[in-house]
Design an enzyme around this catalytic site. Structure first.
Site, PDB file in Angstrom:
ATOM      1  N   HIS A  62      60.545 108.024  47.045  1.00 49.96           N
ATOM      2  CA  HIS A  62      60.960 108.375  48.394  1.00 49.96           C
ATOM      3  C   HIS A  62      62.209 107.560  48.709  1.00 49.96           C
ATOM      4  O   HIS A  62      62.408 106.482  48.162  1.00 49.96           O
ATOM      5  CB  HIS A  62      59.849 108.076  49.399  1.00 49.96           C
ATOM      6  CG  HIS A  62      58.742 109.078  49.383  1.00 49.96           C
ATOM      7  ND1 HIS A  62      58.285 109.704  50.529  1.00 49.96           N
ATOM      8  CD2 HIS A  62      57.997 109.571  48.374  1.00 49.96           C
ATOM      9  CE1 HIS A  62      57.306 110.538  50.210  1.00 49.96           C
ATOM     10  NE2 HIS A  62      57.111 110.471  48.906  1.00 49.96           N
ATOM     11  N   ARG A  96      54.563 121.830  48.449  1.00 47.42           N
ATOM     12  CA  ARG A  96      53.293 121.164  48.773  1.00 47.42           C
ATOM     13  C   ARG A  96      53.549 119.826  49.465  1.00 47.42           C
ATOM     14  O   ARG A  96      53.361 119.674  50.659  1.00 47.42           O
ATOM     15  CB  ARG A  96      52.465 120.971  47.499  1.00 47.42           C
ATOM     16  CG  ARG A  96      50.953 120.760  47.757  1.00 47.42           C
ATOM     17  CD  ARG A  96      50.578 119.379  48.208  1.00 47.42           C
ATOM     18  NE  ARG A  96      50.970 118.338  47.269  1.00 47.42           N
ATOM     19  CZ  ARG A  96      50.837 117.037  47.495  1.00 47.42           C
ATOM     20  NH1 ARG A  96      50.317 116.614  48.642  1.00 47.42           N
ATOM     21  NH2 ARG A  96      51.240 116.136  46.600  1.00 47.42           N
ATOM     22  N   ASP A  97      54.033 118.855  48.732  1.00 42.30           N
ATOM     23  CA  ASP A  97      54.248 117.524  49.287  1.00 42.30           C
ATOM     24  C   ASP A  97      55.288 117.548  50.403  1.00 42.30           C
ATOM     25  O   ASP A  97      55.190 116.788  51.374  1.00 42.30           O
ATOM     26  CB  ASP A  97      54.691 116.575  48.164  1.00 42.30           C
ATOM     27  CG  ASP A  97      54.621 115.120  48.567  1.00 42.30           C
ATOM     28  OD1 ASP A  97      53.867 114.798  49.496  1.00 42.30           O
ATOM     29  OD2 ASP A  97      55.307 114.301  47.937  1.00 42.30           O
ATOM     30  N   CYS A 139      54.735 110.935  54.474  1.00 44.10           N
ATOM     31  CA  CYS A 139      53.305 110.685  54.275  1.00 44.10           C
ATOM     32  C   CYS A 139      52.682 110.302  55.606  1.00 44.10           C
ATOM     33  O   CYS A 139      53.088 109.312  56.226  1.00 44.10           O
ATOM     34  CB  CYS A 139      53.083 109.574  53.242  1.00 44.10           C
ATOM     35  SG  CYS A 139      51.341 109.213  52.952  1.00 44.10           S
ATOM     36  N   ASN A 150      60.792 112.769  50.287  1.00 43.88           N
ATOM     37  CA  ASN A 150      61.016 112.568  48.860  1.00 43.88           C
ATOM     38  C   ASN A 150      62.509 112.600  48.569  1.00 43.88           C
ATOM     39  O   ASN A 150      63.302 113.154  49.334  1.00 43.88           O
ATOM     40  CB  ASN A 150      60.350 113.712  48.064  1.00 43.88           C
ATOM     41  CG  ASN A 150      58.863 113.764  48.267  1.00 43.88           C
ATOM     42  OD1 ASN A 150      58.118 112.987  47.714  1.00 43.88           O
ATOM     43  ND2 ASN A 150      58.416 114.719  49.095  1.00 43.88           N
TER      44      ASN A 150
END
Length: 369
Positions: free
Chosen positions: A267, A43-44, A298, A307
């Site tokens: 991160h 997802r991220d 992001c 990340n």
């Protein structure tokens, strides 16, 4: 009244509520050597990729990760495709996970982001169609089940600064918390565990380094009072340093928030993710987010790289004698594969080192050395 005093007072009001609330993460002492890694890659890690990723690739990524020993994987987001096109097929991913028996060496849960009640309603409609195919916090897996079912969790995403909240959610912090309260409480009514993220806790792309840790503690307290089971504190920009990470966690503790209800999400933009992880471990934190291959970033935080890599976290924890239960060789393979599929560099230094060592061993074996 200061923000810290306000947070502490509100924490006092939470005492009776906490006694009634079940925490899935509170089963072990924060002093033990078990560390939980929450895999956020599907997802991220993928949501900001510009090139459309095939559904089959996303599903293969999740299935491969499920076989590594990870017990929580963030699999998708029920957000409007208008805002995050890459997550448009999250409903198909959830349906696949509910219909297929995906092998996992440990009981596993899949988390989905629901930014608003509409997103939750879309997820709930699918869950209703597949009743009995999954477990929840209210109806957990039973010991000795011959056909293990996956767990399903929901997540919400707040932020620690007004500027980032306006940019990301198009509202102020207080309004966002009121909206999330409805999502959290509706999720709990469905028996689902809920995780709440707070972004930019150690630095904001619009307001700089000086994010008030007392404000973060106040937001976390509000989300826990609303019914969230766990708070993930996100260093979205990678601006976090060891002293400020320590100060943040001290503020969380002063506000009455238990370490077992806190996860850290770092991160590695400035190469400080593992340093900050070590500081967090010293404060008793035992839940950390990571992304295979260091995927992520992001869109609202210019310059923020991915990340912290799952491979790096697993290796780091092993060097400290901590146990993640995750197969390092397996995640190294997955990191190399998925970054290759995306046509981008593998950002895991450990993953590349593991694969390089394996290649050298194979070369020596082929020569009979």
């Amino acid at each position: 009244m200061s923000l810290l005093r306000s947070a502490v007072c509100r924490a006092c009001r939470r005492t009776q509520f906490q006694a009634q609330r079940g925490f899935a993460t509170a089963s072990a002492s924060a002093r033990d050597n078990r560390v939980k890694l929450v895999e956020v890659g599907p997802r991220d890690g993928l949501q900001n990729e510009k090139k459309t990723i095939p559904l089959a690739t996303k599903i293969e990524l999740i299935e491969r990760l499920a076989r590594t020993g990870l017990d929580t994987i963030e699999a998708g987001s029920f957000v409007s495709p208008k805002w995050v096109p890459q997550m448009a097929n999250s409903s198909e991913i959830l349906e696949h996970l509910l219909q297929q028996k995906i092998h996992s060496p440990v009981p596993i849960s899949y988390a989905f982001l629901a930014p608003n009640t509409k997103g939750l309603q879309n997820a709930a409609a699918l869950l209703k169609q597949h009743e009995g195919a999954f477990t929840t916090q209210a109806n957990p897996a039973m010991a000795g089940d011959k056909t293990p079912k996956p767990g399903v969790e929901m997540a919400v995403f707040a932020a620690a600064t007004e500027s980032f909240t306006q940019k990301n959610l198009n509202c102020d912090i207080q309004t966002s918390l009121e909206r999330f309260k409805a999502v959290i409480q509706d999720s709990k009514a469905l028996g689902l565990r809920v995780r709440a993220y707070i972004s930019v806790v150690l630095g904001c792309p619009f307001e700089g380094f000086d994010v008030d840790p007392r404000k973060v503690a106040e937001i976390a307290t509000d989300l826990l009072e609303s019914g969230a089971d766990e708070i993930s504190l996100g260093d979205t920009t990678g601006m976090g340093t060891a002293p400020r990470t320590s100060n943040l966690l001290k503020c969380m503790s002063a506000a009455g928030i238990r370490t077992e209800d806190v996860a850290m999400h770092f991160h590695d933009t400035y190469g400080q993710a593992l340093v900050n992880t070590a500081v967090s471990l010293e404060h008793g934190i035992r839940i950390f987010d990571s992304s295979v291959g260091g995927l992520g970033g992001c869109s609202y935080s210019p310059g923020a790289t991915g990340n912290v890599a799952t491979e790096n976290m697993v290796y780091f924890m092993e060097t400290l004698g901590m146990d993640t239960g995750v197969d390092l060789d397996a995640v190294a393979d997955i990191g190399a594969w998925i970054t290759g599929e995306l046509g981008k560099a593998n950002d895991s230094s450990v993953g590349k080192a593991v694969l390089g060592a394996r290649a050298r061993q194979a070369a020596h074996a082929a020569k009979g050395e």
